[in-house]
Design a protein around this motif. Structure first.
Motif, PDB file in Angstrom:
ATOM      1  N   VAL A 189       0.845  -1.193   0.000  1.00 26.27           N
ATOM      2  CA  VAL A 189       0.000   0.000   0.000  1.00 26.27           C
ATOM      3  C   VAL A 189       0.879   1.242   0.000  1.00 26.27           C
ATOM      4  CG1 VAL A 189      -0.202   0.037   2.527  1.00 26.27           C
ATOM      5  CG2 VAL A 189      -1.954   1.129   1.147  1.00 26.27           C
ATOM      6  N   GLN A 190       0.414   2.275  -0.691  1.00 26.40           N
ATOM      7  CA  GLN A 190       1.077   3.577  -0.664  1.00 26.40           C
ATOM      8  C   GLN A 190       0.104   4.563  -0.029  1.00 26.40           C
ATOM      9  OE1 GLN A 190       2.262   5.147  -4.468  1.00 26.40           O
ATOM     10  NE2 GLN A 190       2.907   7.086  -3.575  1.00 26.40           N
ATOM     11  N   ARG A 191       0.489   5.127   1.082  1.00 25.73           N
ATOM     12  CA  ARG A 191      -0.361   6.079   1.801  1.00 25.73           C
ATOM     13  C   ARG A 191      -0.386   7.417   1.078  1.00 25.73           C
ATOM     14  NH1 ARG A 191      -3.277   3.518   5.861  1.00 25.73           N
ATOM     15  NH2 ARG A 191      -1.986   1.839   6.647  1.00 25.73           N
ATOM     16  N   LEU A 192      -1.552   8.050   1.065  1.00 25.70           N
ATOM     17  CA  LEU A 192      -1.748   9.382   0.500  1.00 25.70           C
ATOM     18  C   LEU A 192      -2.364  10.261   1.577  1.00 25.70           C
ATOM     19  CD1 LEU A 192      -3.370   8.255  -2.875  1.00 25.70           C
ATOM     20  CD2 LEU A 192      -0.974   8.870  -2.496  1.00 25.70           C
ATOM     21  N   ALA A 193      -2.371  11.561   1.356  1.00 24.66           N
ATOM     22  CA  ALA A 193      -2.932  12.487   2.343  1.00 24.66           C
ATOM     23  C   ALA A 193      -4.410  12.214   2.593  1.00 24.66           C
ATOM     24  CB  ALA A 193      -2.727  13.926   1.882  1.00 24.66           C
ATOM     25  N   GLY A 201      -3.295  -0.922  -7.929  1.00 20.88           N
ATOM     26  CA  GLY A 201      -3.752  -0.134  -9.069  1.00 20.88           C
ATOM     27  C   GLY A 201      -5.030   0.649  -8.807  1.00 20.88           C
ATOM     28  N   TRP A 202      -5.508   0.657  -7.608  1.00 22.14           N
ATOM     29  CA  TRP A 202      -6.713   1.384  -7.215  1.00 22.14           C
ATOM     30  C   TRP A 202      -6.335   2.538  -6.303  1.00 22.14           C
ATOM     31  CZ3 TRP A 202     -11.929   0.062  -8.296  1.00 22.14           C
ATOM     32  CH2 TRP A 202     -12.085  -1.100  -9.068  1.00 22.14           C
ATOM     33  N   ARG A 203      -7.005   3.666  -6.486  1.00 25.17           N
ATOM     34  CA  ARG A 203      -6.852   4.811  -5.592  1.00 25.17           C
ATOM     35  C   ARG A 203      -8.084   4.868  -4.703  1.00 25.17           C
ATOM     36  NH1 ARG A 203      -7.765   9.732  -4.148  1.00 25.17           N
ATOM     37  NH2 ARG A 203      -6.091  11.196  -3.742  1.00 25.17           N
ATOM     38  N   ILE A 204      -7.871   4.782  -3.409  1.00 33.08           N
ATOM     39  CA  ILE A 204      -8.967   4.782  -2.436  1.00 33.08           C
ATOM     40  C   ILE A 204      -8.998   6.149  -1.771  1.00 33.08           C
ATOM     41  CG2 ILE A 204     -10.003   3.581  -0.481  1.00 33.08           C
ATOM     42  CD1 ILE A 204      -9.349   1.896  -3.133  1.00 33.08           C
ATOM     43  N   ASP A 205     -10.066   6.888  -2.002  1.00 32.29           N
ATOM     44  CA  ASP A 205     -10.235   8.239  -1.472  1.00 32.29           C
ATOM     45  C   ASP A 205     -11.067   8.157  -0.194  1.00 32.29           C
ATOM     46  OD1 ASP A 205     -10.952  10.858  -0.873  1.00 32.29           O
ATOM     47  OD2 ASP A 205     -11.473  11.370  -2.939  1.00 32.29           O
ATOM     48  N   LEU A 206     -10.445   8.486   0.919  1.00 30.30           N
ATOM     49  CA  LEU A 206     -11.123   8.460   2.219  1.00 30.30           C
ATOM     50  C   LEU A 206     -11.415   9.864   2.741  1.00 30.30           C
ATOM     51  CD1 LEU A 206      -8.990   5.672   3.956  1.00 30.30           C
ATOM     52  CD2 LEU A 206     -11.252   5.443   2.904  1.00 30.30           C
ATOM     53  N   SER A 207     -11.296  10.881   1.880  1.00 29.20           N
ATOM     54  CA  SER A 207     -11.470  12.264   2.322  1.00 29.20           C
ATOM     55  C   SER A 207     -12.865  12.530   2.882  1.00 29.20           C
ATOM     56  CB  SER A 207     -11.153  13.246   1.189  1.00 29.20           C
ATOM     57  OG  SER A 207     -12.050  13.067   0.101  1.00 29.20           O
ATOM     58  N   ARG A 208     -13.860  11.762   2.470  1.00 26.77           N
ATOM     59  CA  ARG A 208     -15.234  11.949   2.977  1.00 26.77           C
ATOM     60  C   ARG A 208     -15.720  10.726   3.756  1.00 26.77           C
ATOM     61  NH1 ARG A 208     -18.744  13.235  -1.796  1.00 26.77           N
ATOM     62  NH2 ARG A 208     -20.312  13.278  -0.186  1.00 26.77           N
ATOM     63  N   TYR A 209     -14.788   9.889   4.177  1.00 31.42           N
ATOM     64  CA  TYR A 209     -15.150   8.673   4.893  1.00 31.42           C
ATOM     65  C   TYR A 209     -15.886   8.982   6.201  1.00 31.42           C
ATOM     66  CZ  TYR A 209     -14.837   3.899   6.590  1.00 31.42           C
ATOM     67  OH  TYR A 209     -15.154   2.652   7.043  1.00 31.42           O
ATOM     68  N   GLY A 210     -15.525  10.063   6.853  1.00 29.97           N
ATOM     69  CA  GLY A 210     -16.220  10.464   8.076  1.00 29.97           C
ATOM     70  C   GLY A 210     -17.697  10.749   7.837  1.00 29.97           C
ATOM     71  N   ASP A 211     -18.056  11.098   6.603  1.00 25.68           N
ATOM     72  CA  ASP A 211     -19.457  11.326   6.219  1.00 25.68           C
ATOM     73  C   ASP A 211     -20.089  10.065   5.629  1.00 25.68           C
ATOM     74  OD1 ASP A 211     -19.273  14.022   6.963  1.00 25.68           O
ATOM     75  OD2 ASP A 211     -18.527  14.585   4.976  1.00 25.68           O
ATOM     76  N   GLY A 212     -19.342   8.957   5.633  1.00 28.12           N
ATOM     77  CA  GLY A 212     -19.884   7.701   5.122  1.00 28.12           C
ATOM     78  C   GLY A 212     -19.711   7.507   3.630  1.00 28.12           C
TER      79      GLY A 212
END
Length: 173
Positions: free
Chosen positions: A129-133, A140-151
């Motif tokens: 895994v490569q951590r991002l901000a 090969g997938w980018r997982i965006d957790l920027s709105r994870y707190g909102d579900g």
């Protein structure tokens, strides 16, 4: 007068005694809405799919149910080591792995074992895994957790055909 009040209250007391407490949701259950979009590629047209989902378990053993907006069960999948079962209105099919099942179920190979972990907001332990901000990249997938707190979880694969997955979780797991 007092007997009448007691007699009137008795049915309510009996009903309350028979009532069951609300079922607690198991900690390994994730539910919400899932939308998958696959871009057109070569001769294959663009495809999209949207359904409510309920996922229970982990990458090794679990079950997934997909439901239409009208409440019709579209598919049920169950898996355990060495075996995966898919039930749809067209019947049952068996596969040897969760990955093979994902391709049959969604029409495109997707890392369902990893997606289970991603829905919990964490990388799958089976791959680097490569951590991002605002999330991470894995397989090969980018997982965006920027709105994870909102579900909200977004997963995107840029490799052709490009795939986008958007999950709206009923509650954060």
């Amino acid at each position: 007068m007092r007997r009448r009040r007691l007699a009137a209250a008795l049915p309510a007391v009996l009903l309350a005694a028979c009532a069951q407490p609300p079922r607690a949701v198991a900690p390994d259950v994730v539910a919400g809405r899932l939308a998958v979009q696959v871009d057109a590629f070569n001769e294959a047209p663009a495809r999209s799919f949207s359904a409510a989902f309920e996922l229970q378990g982990n990458a090794e053993r679990g079950q997934l149910q997909l439901t239409s907006p009208l409440g019709t069960v579209l598919a049920r999948a169950q898996w355990m080591p060495g075996q995966a079962l898919l039930q749809t209105s067209q019947g049952e099919s068996r596969d040897s792995s969760l990955d093979a099942l994902s391709e049959r179920m969604l029409g495109e190979p997707m890392p369902l074992a990893a997606l289970i972990e991603w829905l919990h907001g964490r990388p799958w332990p089976g791959a680097p895994v490569q951590r991002l901000a605002d999330g991470f990249e894995q397989m090969g997938w980018r997982i965006d957790l920027s709105r994870y707190g909102d579900g909200v979880l977004l997963a995107q694969r840029s490799q052709q055909p490009a795939i986008g997955v958007r999950a709206r979780l009923d509650q954060n797991p």
